[in-house]
Design a protein around this motif. Structure first.
Motif, PDB file in Angstrom:
ATOM      1  N   ALA A 158       0.826  -1.213   0.000  1.00 17.62           N
ATOM      2  CA  ALA A 158       0.000   0.000   0.000  1.00 17.62           C
ATOM      3  C   ALA A 158       0.854   1.255   0.000  1.00 17.62           C
ATOM      4  O   ALA A 158       0.580   2.215  -0.732  1.00 17.62           O
ATOM      5  N   LYS A 159       1.903   1.275   0.813  1.00 14.59           N
ATOM      6  CA  LYS A 159       2.772   2.464   0.896  1.00 14.59           C
ATOM      7  C   LYS A 159       3.550   2.688  -0.403  1.00 14.59           C
ATOM      8  O   LYS A 159       3.791   3.834  -0.795  1.00 14.59           O
ATOM      9  N   ILE A 160       3.926   1.609  -1.073  1.00 17.78           N
ATOM     10  CA  ILE A 160       4.602   1.766  -2.367  1.00 17.78           C
ATOM     11  C   ILE A 160       3.656   2.420  -3.372  1.00 17.78           C
ATOM     12  O   ILE A 160       4.027   3.390  -4.057  1.00 17.78           O
ATOM     13  N   PHE A 161       2.444   1.932  -3.452  1.00 21.79           N
ATOM     14  CA  PHE A 161       1.501   2.453  -4.448  1.00 21.79           C
ATOM     15  C   PHE A 161       0.922   3.817  -4.058  1.00 21.79           C
ATOM     16  O   PHE A 161       0.278   4.465  -4.868  1.00 21.79           O
ATOM     17  N   ASP A 162       1.210   4.253  -2.840  1.00 23.63           N
ATOM     18  CA  ASP A 162       0.840   5.617  -2.432  1.00 23.63           C
ATOM     19  C   ASP A 162       2.044   6.537  -2.394  1.00 23.63           C
ATOM     20  O   ASP A 162       1.956   7.668  -1.901  1.00 23.63           O
ATOM     21  N   GLY A 163       3.179   6.081  -2.888  1.00 25.10           N
ATOM     22  CA  GLY A 163       4.360   6.930  -2.977  1.00 25.10           C
ATOM     23  C   GLY A 163       5.058   7.195  -1.662  1.00 25.10           C
ATOM     24  O   GLY A 163       5.912   8.093  -1.572  1.00 25.10           O
ATOM     25  N   LYS A 164       4.784   6.417  -0.639  1.00 23.74           N
ATOM     26  CA  LYS A 164       5.420   6.612   0.674  1.00 23.74           C
ATOM     27  C   LYS A 164       6.709   5.807   0.812  1.00 23.74           C
ATOM     28  O   LYS A 164       7.534   6.098   1.672  1.00 23.74           O
ATOM     29  N   ILE A 165       6.868   4.765   0.002  1.00 24.37           N
ATOM     30  CA  ILE A 165       8.113   4.009  -0.110  1.00 24.37           C
ATOM     31  C   ILE A 165       8.586   4.173  -1.539  1.00 24.37           C
ATOM     32  O   ILE A 165       7.866   3.818  -2.481  1.00 24.37           O
ATOM     33  N   THR A 166       9.781   4.719  -1.713  1.00 23.43           N
ATOM     34  CA  THR A 166      10.219   5.130  -3.055  1.00 23.43           C
ATOM     35  C   THR A 166      11.497   4.447  -3.553  1.00 23.43           C
ATOM     36  O   THR A 166      11.900   4.663  -4.694  1.00 23.43           O
ATOM     37  N   VAL A 190       3.301   1.794 -11.709  1.00 22.87           N
ATOM     38  CA  VAL A 190       2.492   1.793 -12.928  1.00 22.87           C
ATOM     39  C   VAL A 190       1.089   1.325 -12.546  1.00 22.87           C
ATOM     40  O   VAL A 190       0.934   0.269 -11.927  1.00 22.87           O
ATOM     41  N   HIS A 191       0.091   2.105 -12.900  1.00 28.56           N
ATOM     42  CA  HIS A 191      -1.294   1.770 -12.551  1.00 28.56           C
ATOM     43  C   HIS A 191      -2.192   1.913 -13.768  1.00 28.56           C
ATOM     44  O   HIS A 191      -1.792   2.475 -14.795  1.00 28.56           O
ATOM     45  N   GLU A 220     -13.142   2.391  -9.065  1.00 32.09           N
ATOM     46  CA  GLU A 220     -12.539   1.769 -10.247  1.00 32.09           C
ATOM     47  C   GLU A 220     -11.462   2.666 -10.856  1.00 32.09           C
ATOM     48  O   GLU A 220     -10.706   2.223 -11.714  1.00 32.09           O
ATOM     49  N   ASN A 221     -11.387   3.911 -10.434  1.00 28.51           N
ATOM     50  CA  ASN A 221     -10.395   4.853 -10.938  1.00 28.51           C
ATOM     51  C   ASN A 221      -9.214   4.922  -9.980  1.00 28.51           C
ATOM     52  O   ASN A 221      -9.389   4.905  -8.752  1.00 28.51           O
ATOM     53  N   TRP A 222      -8.003   5.027 -10.527  1.00 29.72           N
ATOM     54  CA  TRP A 222      -6.818   5.129  -9.669  1.00 29.72           C
ATOM     55  C   TRP A 222      -6.898   6.439  -8.877  1.00 29.72           C
ATOM     56  O   TRP A 222      -7.122   7.506  -9.451  1.00 29.72           O
ATOM     57  N   PRO A 223      -6.683   6.399  -7.548  1.00 23.81           N
ATOM     58  CA  PRO A 223      -7.023   7.548  -6.714  1.00 23.81           C
ATOM     59  C   PRO A 223      -5.951   8.607  -6.481  1.00 23.81           C
ATOM     60  O   PRO A 223      -6.245   9.657  -5.911  1.00 23.81           O
ATOM     61  N   ASN A 224      -4.710   8.350  -6.864  1.00 25.88           N
ATOM     62  CA  ASN A 224      -3.670   9.349  -6.573  1.00 25.88           C
ATOM     63  C   ASN A 224      -2.851   9.690  -7.817  1.00 25.88           C
ATOM     64  O   ASN A 224      -3.132   9.197  -8.910  1.00 25.88           O
ATOM     65  N   GLU A 225      -1.853  10.547  -7.638  1.00 22.06           N
ATOM     66  CA  GLU A 225      -1.025  10.993  -8.760  1.00 22.06           C
ATOM     67  C   GLU A 225       0.333  10.303  -8.794  1.00 22.06           C
ATOM     68  O   GLU A 225       1.260  10.741  -9.476  1.00 22.06           O
ATOM     69  N   VAL A 226       0.475   9.235  -8.041  1.00 23.66           N
ATOM     70  CA  VAL A 226       1.744   8.514  -7.966  1.00 23.66           C
ATOM     71  C   VAL A 226       1.976   7.720  -9.247  1.00 23.66           C
ATOM     72  O   VAL A 226       1.064   7.063  -9.756  1.00 23.66           O
ATOM     73  N   GLY A 227       3.207   7.772  -9.759  1.00 24.80           N
ATOM     74  CA  GLY A 227       3.591   6.944 -10.894  1.00 24.80           C
ATOM     75  C   GLY A 227       2.946   7.345 -12.203  1.00 24.80           C
ATOM     76  O   GLY A 227       2.598   8.510 -12.418  1.00 24.80           O
ATOM     77  N   GLN A 228       2.791   6.382 -13.088  1.00 20.13           N
ATOM     78  CA  GLN A 228       2.236   6.652 -14.411  1.00 20.13           C
ATOM     79  C   GLN A 228       1.148   5.656 -14.758  1.00 20.13           C
ATOM     80  O   GLN A 228       1.163   4.509 -14.311  1.00 20.13           O
ATOM     81  N   GLY A 229       0.186   6.104 -15.540  1.00 20.90           N
ATOM     82  CA  GLY A 229      -0.937   5.268 -15.921  1.00 20.90           C
ATOM     83  C   GLY A 229      -0.722   4.585 -17.260  1.00 20.90           C
ATOM     84  O   GLY A 229       0.026   5.068 -18.112  1.00 20.90           O
ATOM     85  N   ALA A 230      -1.385   3.458 -17.439  1.00 24.34           N
ATOM     86  CA  ALA A 230      -1.362   2.727 -18.707  1.00 24.34           C
ATOM     87  C   ALA A 230      -2.734   2.106 -18.908  1.00 24.34           C
ATOM     88  O   ALA A 230      -3.387   1.688 -17.950  1.00 24.34           O
ATOM     89  N   LYS A 231      -3.173   2.057 -20.145  1.00 24.04           N
ATOM     90  CA  LYS A 231      -4.517   1.568 -20.433  1.00 24.04           C
ATOM     91  C   LYS A 231      -4.569   0.052 -20.529  1.00 24.04           C
ATOM     92  O   LYS A 231      -3.794  -0.560 -21.260  1.00 24.04           O
ATOM     93  N   GLY A 232      -5.502  -0.531 -19.809  1.00 22.58           N
ATOM     94  CA  GLY A 232      -5.744  -1.961 -19.893  1.00 22.58           C
ATOM     95  C   GLY A 232      -4.673  -2.794 -19.206  1.00 22.58           C
ATOM     96  O   GLY A 232      -3.585  -2.315 -18.868  1.00 22.58           O
ATOM     97  N   THR A 233      -4.998  -4.057 -19.004  1.00 29.56           N
ATOM     98  CA  THR A 233      -4.040  -4.988 -18.400  1.00 29.56           C
ATOM     99  C   THR A 233      -2.768  -5.071 -19.232  1.00 29.56           C
ATOM    100  O   THR A 233      -1.654  -5.020 -18.706  1.00 29.56           O
ATOM    101  N   SER A 234      -2.925  -5.190 -20.542  1.00 30.63           N
ATOM    102  CA  SER A 234      -1.761  -5.310 -21.418  1.00 30.63           C
ATOM    103  C   SER A 234      -0.895  -4.065 -21.377  1.00 30.63           C
ATOM    104  O   SER A 234       0.332  -4.138 -21.481  1.00 30.63           O
ATOM    105  N   GLY A 235      -1.530  -2.900 -21.209  1.00 31.31           N
ATOM    106  CA  GLY A 235      -0.775  -1.654 -21.128  1.00 31.31           C
ATOM    107  C   GLY A 235       0.090  -1.578 -19.882  1.00 31.31           C
ATOM    108  O   GLY A 235       1.245  -1.132 -19.940  1.00 31.31           O
TER     109      GLY A 235
END
Length: 376
Positions: A158-166, A190-191, A220-235
């Motif tokens: 959880a902390k990694i995906f919230d940018g608290k562990i970098t 990547v989310h 269903e929407n990614w809730p924060n601004e951490v990292g970068q987004g990609a479309k779909g599972t394959s993305g």
């Protein structure tokens, strides 16, 4: 590429049909589902016409196998599936443009109500079609390329995906992986950039198991601004593959050779597998708070301590109407669900996508819901 997958699926399914025929001559082996759905499918009159579906990209490999198998028995049926994502697929279904939607989350109450304008009678309902673990995937030089797992508990993920562990050598990670030499490499999250049931299933694990570290509302929407987004599972998978230090989440069927996180359950760290994901569902109950008839929705027990269980899973659903304005659509929907939830359909999905078969405890209720679809 799509053509090659389809050809392989057809070949695999041909083998399944042959094996099923041989088994019919003697004693059948034990299965997680009974044969009633398969028997029912064989008694259904052939389906003809053009039928569209859309939704969860995680279902794509399974749907390709299902289409091949279904069209093998119904050669005059032409079926197409757009892996546009769970949210987009449900929206398309609610316009009446598709016969069914694939979704990695159950219908929201407002969507059930909205379906009254699309269904000829009653409201749309969801039926589980397979179980699949959600992998926490990573690309880290010296670790993932050496075929090694990384151990993490819910709070760390959880902390990694919230940018608290970098950093990959952060003490929170290193202390759980004393046998690994972790580099001082920056972590790139990547989310999913699109509305996704996979996202909601993934973060619901944090909500249940690390609520102090993940305070966002479930969505269903990614809730924060951490990292970068990609479309779909394959993305997401493609983006994680492109750079050292990346981490993301994806349906297990599309992980390939990326590294995966072994998740802490009780006092052990359990690696991902279809069987491990199935153990969580066996330790879960149906959600009796959902509104609407014929719905079969699983309330995942993220706090499971079942031996060997992998707790981050999704139950993927097909969404249909109990009655359609077009009789052919109704006949297709009933036959389609009968096939995909049958022994044969579940085996096809397992071979193509590495999914776990539906638990036998759900079988009778699934059959009852499918039988509720009116075809006259």
């Amino acid at each position: 590429m799509q053509k090659n997958i389809l050809i392989r699926s057809i070949a695999a399914l041909s083998g399944i049909v042959m094996l099923a025929s041989v088994a019919a001559c003697g004693d059948n082996t034990a299965s997680t589902t009974d044969s009633s759905s398969t028997d029912s499918a064989s008694k259904t009159a052939p389906i003809s016409g053009n039928f569209q579906g859309a939704g969860a990209s995680s279902q794509q490999s399974a749907v390709e196998a299902w289409i091949a198998g279904f069209q093998g028995a119904n050669p005059d049926a032409k079926i197409a599936y757009n892996p546009s994502g769970s949210g987009a697929g449900v929206q398309t279904f609610l316009t009446g443009a598709t016969a069914w939607a694939g979704s990695d989350k159950a219908l929201a109450d407002d969507k059930v109500e909205q379906s009254k304008s699309v269904c000829a009678d009653g409201t749309a309902f969801d039926v589980p079609v397979y179980v699949s673990p959600i992998a926490v995937i990573f690309n880290l030089k010296g670790v993932s390329d050496a075929g090694k797992h990384i151990n993490m508990d819910a709070d760390t993920i959880a902390k990694i995906f919230d940018g608290k562990i970098t950093k990959w050598n952060d003490p929170a990670i290193a202390d759980q992986n004393k046998d690994l030499t972790l580099p001082d490499t920056a972590i790139t999250v990547v989310h999913r950039s699109d509305k996704s049931g996979t996202t909601q299933n993934f973060v619901s694990y944090f909500k249940d198991q690390a609520p102090d570290s993940w305070t966002y509302d479930l969505s269903e929407n990614w809730p924060n601004e951490v990292g970068q987004g990609a479309k779909g599972t394959s993305g997401v998978v493609s983006t994680v593959k492109q750079a050292d230090g990346t981490i993301g989440y994806a349906d297990f069927s599309q992980v390939g050779d990326l590294g995966t996180v072994a998740v802490k359950v009780g006092d052990s760290y359990n690696e991902i597998s279809a069987e491990a994901g199935s153990k969580v569902i066996e330790d879960s109950k149906q959600d009796d708070t959902v509104k609407g008839d014929n719905r079969i929705v699983i309330k995942i027990n993220h706090a499971t301590e079942a031996k060997g269980a992998y707790p981050i899973v999704l139950v993927s659903y097909d969404i249909v109407c109990p009655a359609y304005k077009d009789t052919k659509q109704a006949e297709f929907a009933k036959a389609w669900l009968t096939y995909v939830t049958s022994d044969e359909g579940q085996k096809a999905a397992q071979d193509a996508a590495g999914t776990a078969p539906l638990p036998s405890s759900l079988k009778s209720e699934i059959t009852k819901s499918i039988e509720a679809i009116k075809t006259k």
